[in-house]
Design a protein around this motif. Structure first.
Motif, PDB file in Angstrom:
ATOM      1  N   PRO A 150       0.834  -1.211   0.000  1.00 25.60           N
ATOM      2  CA  PRO A 150       0.000   0.000   0.000  1.00 25.60           C
ATOM      3  C   PRO A 150       0.865   1.257   0.000  1.00 25.60           C
ATOM      4  O   PRO A 150       1.898   1.321   0.674  1.00 25.60           O
ATOM      5  N   ALA A 151       0.442   2.257  -0.741  1.00 28.68           N
ATOM      6  CA  ALA A 151       1.232   3.486  -0.850  1.00 28.68           C
ATOM      7  C   ALA A 151       1.347   4.226   0.462  1.00 28.68           C
ATOM      8  O   ALA A 151       2.275   5.018   0.652  1.00 28.68           O
ATOM      9  N   ASP A 152       0.407   3.986   1.381  1.00 25.59           N
ATOM     10  CA  ASP A 152       0.480   4.683   2.664  1.00 25.59           C
ATOM     11  C   ASP A 152       1.313   3.930   3.699  1.00 25.59           C
ATOM     12  O   ASP A 152       1.403   4.356   4.856  1.00 25.59           O
ATOM     13  N   ALA A 153       1.940   2.826   3.298  1.00 27.01           N
ATOM     14  CA  ALA A 153       2.804   2.075   4.214  1.00 27.01           C
ATOM     15  C   ALA A 153       4.144   2.777   4.371  1.00 27.01           C
ATOM     16  O   ALA A 153       4.605   3.496   3.472  1.00 27.01           O
ATOM     17  N   GLY A 154       4.793   2.579   5.495  1.00 28.60           N
ATOM     18  CA  GLY A 154       6.092   3.186   5.748  1.00 28.60           C
ATOM     19  C   GLY A 154       7.191   2.542   4.930  1.00 28.60           C
ATOM     20  O   GLY A 154       7.020   1.457   4.360  1.00 28.60           O
ATOM     21  N   PRO A 155       8.357   3.193   4.840  1.00 28.80           N
ATOM     22  CA  PRO A 155       9.456   2.668   4.017  1.00 28.80           C
ATOM     23  C   PRO A 155       9.963   1.308   4.477  1.00 28.80           C
ATOM     24  O   PRO A 155      10.548   0.565   3.683  1.00 28.80           O
ATOM     25  N   PHE A 161      -2.998  13.519  14.197  1.00 29.96           N
ATOM     26  CA  PHE A 161      -2.446  12.234  13.772  1.00 29.96           C
ATOM     27  C   PHE A 161      -0.969  12.239  13.411  1.00 29.96           C
ATOM     28  O   PHE A 161      -0.264  11.280  13.719  1.00 29.96           O
ATOM     29  N   PRO A 162      -0.441  13.272  12.714  1.00 32.02           N
ATOM     30  CA  PRO A 162       0.941  13.094  12.264  1.00 32.02           C
ATOM     31  C   PRO A 162       1.923  13.251  13.415  1.00 32.02           C
ATOM     32  O   PRO A 162       1.626  13.908  14.420  1.00 32.02           O
ATOM     33  N   PRO A 163       3.116  12.681  13.282  1.00 34.80           N
ATOM     34  CA  PRO A 163       4.178  13.008  14.243  1.00 34.80           C
ATOM     35  C   PRO A 163       4.587  14.467  14.077  1.00 34.80           C
ATOM     36  O   PRO A 163       4.085  15.164  13.193  1.00 34.80           O
ATOM     37  N   GLU A 164       5.473  14.918  14.908  1.00 35.70           N
ATOM     38  CA  GLU A 164       5.901  16.311  14.839  1.00 35.70           C
ATOM     39  C   GLU A 164       6.579  16.584  13.499  1.00 35.70           C
ATOM     40  O   GLU A 164       7.503  15.877  13.100  1.00 35.70           O
ATOM     41  N   PRO A 165       6.118  17.591  12.752  1.00 35.95           N
ATOM     42  CA  PRO A 165       6.745  17.893  11.461  1.00 35.95           C
ATOM     43  C   PRO A 165       8.171  18.414  11.630  1.00 35.95           C
ATOM     44  O   PRO A 165       8.622  18.711  12.739  1.00 35.95           O
ATOM     45  N   ARG A 206      -9.129  10.150   2.684  1.00 34.90           N
ATOM     46  CA  ARG A 206      -7.723   9.831   2.920  1.00 34.90           C
ATOM     47  C   ARG A 206      -6.943  11.131   2.835  1.00 34.90           C
ATOM     48  O   ARG A 206      -7.079  11.862   1.859  1.00 34.90           O
ATOM     49  N   VAL A 207      -6.130  11.376   3.819  1.00 34.81           N
ATOM     50  CA  VAL A 207      -5.287  12.569   3.836  1.00 34.81           C
ATOM     51  C   VAL A 207      -3.839  12.123   3.783  1.00 34.81           C
ATOM     52  O   VAL A 207      -3.414  11.253   4.555  1.00 34.81           O
ATOM     53  N   SER A 208      -3.081  12.701   2.870  1.00 36.22           N
ATOM     54  CA  SER A 208      -1.671  12.357   2.725  1.00 36.22           C
ATOM     55  C   SER A 208      -0.853  13.640   2.733  1.00 36.22           C
ATOM     56  O   SER A 208      -1.191  14.604   2.038  1.00 36.22           O
ATOM     57  N   VAL A 209       0.212  13.649   3.523  1.00 32.66           N
ATOM     58  CA  VAL A 209       0.996  14.865   3.743  1.00 32.66           C
ATOM     59  C   VAL A 209       2.448  14.637   3.331  1.00 32.66           C
ATOM     60  O   VAL A 209       3.091  13.664   3.758  1.00 32.66           O
ATOM     61  N   GLY A 210       2.957  15.520   2.499  1.00 27.76           N
ATOM     62  CA  GLY A 210       4.348  15.448   2.067  1.00 27.76           C
ATOM     63  C   GLY A 210       5.152  16.656   2.493  1.00 27.76           C
ATOM     64  O   GLY A 210       4.617  17.629   3.042  1.00 27.76           O
ATOM     65  N   GLN A 231       3.074  11.111   5.437  1.00 26.18           N
ATOM     66  CA  GLN A 231       2.249  10.636   6.547  1.00 26.18           C
ATOM     67  C   GLN A 231       0.791  10.626   6.089  1.00 26.18           C
ATOM     68  O   GLN A 231       0.348  11.549   5.400  1.00 26.18           O
ATOM     69  N   CYS A 232       0.054   9.583   6.504  1.00 28.95           N
ATOM     70  CA  CYS A 232      -1.293   9.392   5.969  1.00 28.95           C
ATOM     71  C   CYS A 232      -2.295   9.106   7.082  1.00 28.95           C
ATOM     72  O   CYS A 232      -1.939   8.541   8.128  1.00 28.95           O
ATOM     73  N   TRP A 233      -3.529   9.494   6.820  1.00 30.39           N
ATOM     74  CA  TRP A 233      -4.645   9.193   7.713  1.00 30.39           C
ATOM     75  C   TRP A 233      -5.859   8.892   6.872  1.00 30.39           C
ATOM     76  O   TRP A 233      -6.037   9.452   5.778  1.00 30.39           O
TER      77      TRP A 233
END
Length: 211
Positions: free
Chosen positions: A100-105, A175-179, A148-152, A159-161
């Motif tokens: 899935p594209a929202d999975a971590g590296p 939801f996201p960790p500290e930017p 679906r929210v995706s942040v770059g 990071q995704c929610w």
């Protein structure tokens, strides 16, 4: 180490209609996506959002695989793909693996070749805002009542929610960790803009406005 040229493999550049999903080869250029008739018919929002990646020189020669596998925080291919509910397809020694594209590296299989991406063709709307790059970019995909929210840009990797669209404000604020916190933008500013842009994009989608 040996270097193998795969640029001549036409099947890795194809864009194929699989009915419920579209498969885009890893060697497809951004221009291929921008001009493809299947995407124009089935996924116009996705195609329109992808057109904003890079300048004309990059779009003519840069590839989907190059954008995704470079893993640069400022590259937006993974951001859009995650918002669309898409997946990356790898060829490994054990066969094909879909991630899935929202999975971590850490979920990317080792010693694998990215052969393409798959994007659901169920008509989900996508809106994208990259006006604050390189500080932050945000994509929102809407499928019925779920978003679906995706942040770059604000993190080492997107990071995704996902959840009910009415919960975006509270969820995205938390939801996201500290930017990242650097001279281009403070962590507090980035977090605030993530919330503002996600809310704005979700409103545009629910109101039926074009991406």
């Amino acid at each position: 180490n040996a270097v193998v040229d795969i640029s001549g493999l036409a099947e890795l550049r194809a864009i194929e209609d699989g009915g419920d999903k579209i498969r885009i080869g890893a060697l497809a250029t951004h221009w291929d996506i921008e001009t493809d008739s299947v995407l124009a018919s089935k996924m116009p929002d996705f195609q329109m959002a992808w057109k904003t990646i890079g300048n004309i020189r990059i779009r003519m020669t840069g590839t989907v695989g190059g954008n995704l596998m470079a893993a640069e925080p400022g590259y937006d291919g993974r951001v859009l793909l995650a918002a669309a509910g898409g997946s990356l397809v790898f060829l490994t020694q054990r066969g094909e693996v879909t991630v899935p594209a929202d999975a971590g590296p850490e979920n990317i299989p080792p010693h694998a070749l990215l052969t393409g991406i798959e994007v659901p063709a169920r008509g989900a709307g996508i809106a994208f805002d990259r006006s604050l790059k390189p500080v932050v970019s945000v994509a929102v995909g809407l499928d019925g009542e779920r978003a679906r929210v995706s942040v770059g840009c604000a993190y080492d990797h997107p990071q995704c929610w996902s959840g009910p669209v009415e919960e975006i404000d509270d969820a995205v604020a938390a939801f996201p960790p500290e930017p990242r916190n650097n001279p281009m933008g403070s962590a507090a500013y980035r977090r605030r803009m993530i919330t503002v842009l996600a809310r704005r994009l979700a409103y545009r989608l629910t109101a039926g406005e074009p991406s």
